[in-house]
Design an enzyme around this catalytic site. Structure first.
Site, mmCIF file in Angstrom:
data_model
loop_
_atom_site.group_PDB
_atom_site.id
_atom_site.type_symbol
_atom_site.label_atom_id
_atom_site.label_comp_id
_atom_site.label_asym_id
_atom_site.label_seq_id
_atom_site.Cartn_x
_atom_site.Cartn_y
_atom_site.Cartn_z
ATOM 1 N N ASP A 1 -6.364 2.909 121.215
ATOM 2 C CA ASP A 1 -7.849 3.059 120.625
ATOM 3 C C ASP A 1 -7.709 4.118 119.780
ATOM 4 O OD1 ASP A 1 -10.576 3.459 120.651
ATOM 5 O OD2 ASP A 1 -10.839 3.886 122.819
ATOM 6 N N LYS B 1 -12.646 -1.177 117.607
ATOM 7 C CA LYS B 1 -13.827 -0.736 117.468
ATOM 8 C C LYS B 1 -14.247 -0.637 115.985
ATOM 9 C CE LYS B 1 -13.894 2.122 121.713
ATOM 10 N NZ LYS B 1 -13.442 3.653 122.086
ATOM 11 N N ASN C 1 -7.916 7.916 127.446
ATOM 12 C CA ASN C 1 -8.617 8.963 126.411
ATOM 13 C C ASN C 1 -7.522 10.199 125.804
ATOM 14 O OD1 ASN C 1 -11.452 8.097 127.683
ATOM 15 N ND2 ASN C 1 -11.124 7.814 125.359
ATOM 16 N N SER D 1 -16.529 -0.465 131.527
ATOM 17 C CA SER D 1 -15.768 0.837 131.926
ATOM 18 C C SER D 1 -16.408 1.636 132.520
ATOM 19 C CB SER D 1 -15.541 1.166 130.250
ATOM 20 O OG SER D 1 -15.149 2.540 130.133
ATOM 21 N N GLY E 1 -15.975 -0.256 122.927
ATOM 22 C CA GLY E 1 -17.542 -0.063 123.093
ATOM 23 C C GLY E 1 -17.553 1.513 122.803
ATOM 24 N N ASP F 1 -8.044 3.706 131.126
ATOM 25 C CA ASP F 1 -8.182 4.522 129.708
ATOM 26 C C ASP F 1 -8.167 5.956 130.120
ATOM 27 O OD1 ASP F 1 -8.599 5.185 127.386
ATOM 28 O OD2 ASP F 1 -10.579 4.123 127.029
ATOM 29 N N GLU G 1 -4.525 2.338 128.528
ATOM 30 C CA GLU G 1 -5.269 2.584 127.057
ATOM 31 C C GLU G 1 -5.023 3.868 126.680
ATOM 32 O OE1 GLU G 1 -9.475 1.102 126.860
ATOM 33 O OE2 GLU G 1 -9.823 1.839 125.150
ATOM 34 N N LYS H 1 -12.460 -1.675 133.835
ATOM 35 C CA LYS H 1 -11.566 -0.581 133.213
ATOM 36 C C LYS H 1 -12.142 0.833 133.713
ATOM 37 C CE LYS H 1 -12.005 1.708 128.896
ATOM 38 N NZ LYS H 1 -12.256 1.576 127.347
ATOM 39 N N LEU H 2 -11.192 1.688 134.439
ATOM 40 C CA LEU H 2 -11.331 2.695 134.957
ATOM 41 C C LEU H 2 -10.804 3.635 134.249
ATOM 42 C CD1 LEU H 2 -9.676 2.052 138.724
ATOM 43 C CD2 LEU H 2 -11.891 1.704 137.619
ATOM 44 N N LYS H 3 -11.604 4.666 133.960
ATOM 45 C CA LYS H 3 -11.268 6.022 133.161
ATOM 46 C C LYS H 3 -10.576 6.865 133.895
ATOM 47 C CE LYS H 3 -13.465 5.618 129.191
ATOM 48 N NZ LYS H 3 -13.086 5.721 127.873
HETATM 49 O O1 SMG Z 1 -19.624 1.068 125.388
HETATM 50 O O2 SMG Z 1 -18.939 0.594 127.460
HETATM 51 C C1 SMG Z 1 -19.040 1.332 126.531
HETATM 52 C C2 SMG Z 1 -17.880 2.699 126.550
HETATM 53 C C3 SMG Z 1 -16.484 2.058 126.843
HETATM 54 O O3 SMG Z 1 -14.938 3.534 127.820
HETATM 55 C C4 SMG Z 1 -15.690 3.180 126.880
HETATM 56 N N1 SMG Z 1 -15.512 4.029 125.752
HETATM 57 O O4 SMG Z 1 -12.485 5.327 124.955
HETATM 58 O O5 SMG Z 1 -12.816 3.302 125.235
HETATM 59 C C5 SMG Z 1 -13.266 4.374 124.902
HETATM 60 C C6 SMG Z 1 -14.852 5.079 125.527
HETATM 61 C C7 SMG Z 1 -15.113 5.896 124.376
HETATM 62 C C8 SMG Z 1 -16.466 6.474 124.502
HETATM 63 S S1 SMG Z 1 -16.578 7.907 125.345
HETATM 64 C C9 SMG Z 1 -18.190 8.498 124.815
HETATM 65 MG MG MG Z 2 -10.767 3.947 124.764
#
Ligand code: SMG
Ligand code: MG
Length: 369
Positions: free
Chosen positions: A239, A263, A191, A136, A291, A189, A214, A162-164
């Site tokens: 998520d 998760k 969020n 990610s 994660g 993703d 996501e 995966k790109l935020k």
């Molecule tokens: O553990 O590689 C990892 C992070 C993966 O993007 C990731 N996590 O929304 O999936 C998600 C984010 C939440 C963590 S943000 C601190």
């Molecule tokens: Mg996520």
């Protein structure tokens, strides 16, 4: 049956190799609560996935610590001899606080399995001994910064990128990366950063053959996820919205998602994670392991979970080196083929290295009956 004799809570802090930016903020350090639970014959470890602030979820480190100290640990001590399967019922009088519960449930299960010398993977019914890994990538200021990370992780072997994204840093970045890598598994993703009025962004993203989008919308908004899913062909994945198997069933039956991110820490621990997995499998919905930038303790837990049969998509189970200059445990390493080994030792198969644990700890408290 086994009995918890004590729970040691520790707050630990580990610097990250690079800042991790999401639509809700930037982290430069991983700070989390670890639980070390002692029985008469073993110790078990649980990592809480809460963070410094209630941004990803309503919980944060101090709330998790208080929930364990004030309610969960006393209930567990009062209960005496129990098995892990009893704990979700035992903790049901505490509403929510699933990340706190997960730390205790997982620590208890780890101790129980170590007593029996059974691995977590075998307990969960693992279907494989290696799992396929993705990575990610946080939001970057510049496209060049993003390219550099994508190219670096692909060269290391990661099998899904995966790109935020967030409003304004989305379609252009995805278009550029997809243009350079037409065949990779690519997902985004958000969020929960978008609103139902942003449908044009998702129509635009629909052109890039993404594996999934996501959590585009608010975590409580299953209905608008369902209407968004009905207007685009890219699968939506939930998520933050999935806190339990009941949530997963609602999301699937309403048409709010076609993929589920599991998760274990977000759903209250490994027992509920197994129920989410099974509910999705019964409905032919694929899952993958999310994660929370876990240390080696949570990473080992996640790798065992990701070995279950319906985890058919690469997860955010990246190598220790993607997160930390130095992990809390022996580091987890990615093989050049983009897979990682599922721990096979008793319980989660690893534990914090004592010197590292001391060096990273900023607060300790021992809870006893
Ligand atoms: O553990 O590689 C990892 C992070 C993966 O993007 C990731 N996590 O929304 O999936 C998600 C984010 C939440 C963590 S943000 C601190
Ligand atoms: Mg996520």
């Amino acid at each position: 049956m086994t009995r918890a004799r004590s729970i040691e809570l520790r707050l630990v802090g580990l610097p990250l190799v690079r800042p991790f930016r999401t639509s809700f903020g930037t982290s430069t350090e991983k700070v989390c609560v670890l639980a070390r639970l002692e029985t008469d014959h073993a110790e078990g470890w649980g990592e809480c996935v809460a963070d410094l602030e209630p941004d990803f979820s309503a919980e944060w480190n101090a709330s998790a610590w208080a929930a364990i100290e004030d309610f969960l640990a006393p209930a567990l001590f009062r209960a005496g001899d129990v098995v892990t399967e009893d704990l979700d019922g035992l903790f049901a009088f505490v509403r929510g606080n699933r990340m706190a519960k997960a730390a205790v449930v997982n620590a208890f299960l780890d101790a129980e399995l170590r007593e029996r010398e059974a691995s977590l993977a075998s307990y969960l019914g693992a279907a494989r001994d290696r799992v396929v890994c993705g990575v990610s990538i946080g939001i970057t200021e510049t496209l060049d910064g993003l390219r550099e990370q994508v190219d670096g992780y692909l060269a290391e072997g990661y099998r899904r990128i995966k790109l935020k994204i967030e409003p304004g840093i989305d379609v252009d970045h995805v278009a550029a990366i997809r243009g350079e890598h037409p065949d990779i598994l690519l997902s985004v993703d958000a969020n929960a950063a978008y609103s139902p009025g942003d449908v044009d962004v998702f129509r635009a993203l629909d052109a890039f053959d993404l594996l999934m989008i996501e959590q585009p919308l608010h975590h409580e908004d299953l209905l608008n996820h369902a209407s968004l899913q009905s207007t685009i062909r890219t699968p939506l994945c939930l998520d933050e919205s999935i806190r339990s198997a009941a949530d997963a069933i609602a999301g699937i039956e309403l048409g709010s998602c076609r993929i589920v991110n599991i998760k274990q820490g977000r759903v209250g621990g490994l027992e509920e994670a197994r129920r989410v997995h099974d509910a999705c499998a019964e409905r032919s919905v694929p899952v993958w392991c999310g994660g929370m930038l876990e240390t080696g303790v949570g990473r080992a837990t996640n790798l065992a979970l990701a070995a279950m049969p319906n985890f058919t998509l690469p997860g955010d189970t990246s190598a220790s080196a993607r997160y930390f200059p130095e992990d809390l445990t022996e580091p987890f390493e990615l093989a050049p083929d983009g897979t990682m080994e599922v721990p096979s030792g008793p319980g989660i198969g690893t534990a914090p290295l004592p010197g590292r644990l001391e060096a990273c700890t900023t607060r300790t408290q021992i809870l006893r009956p």
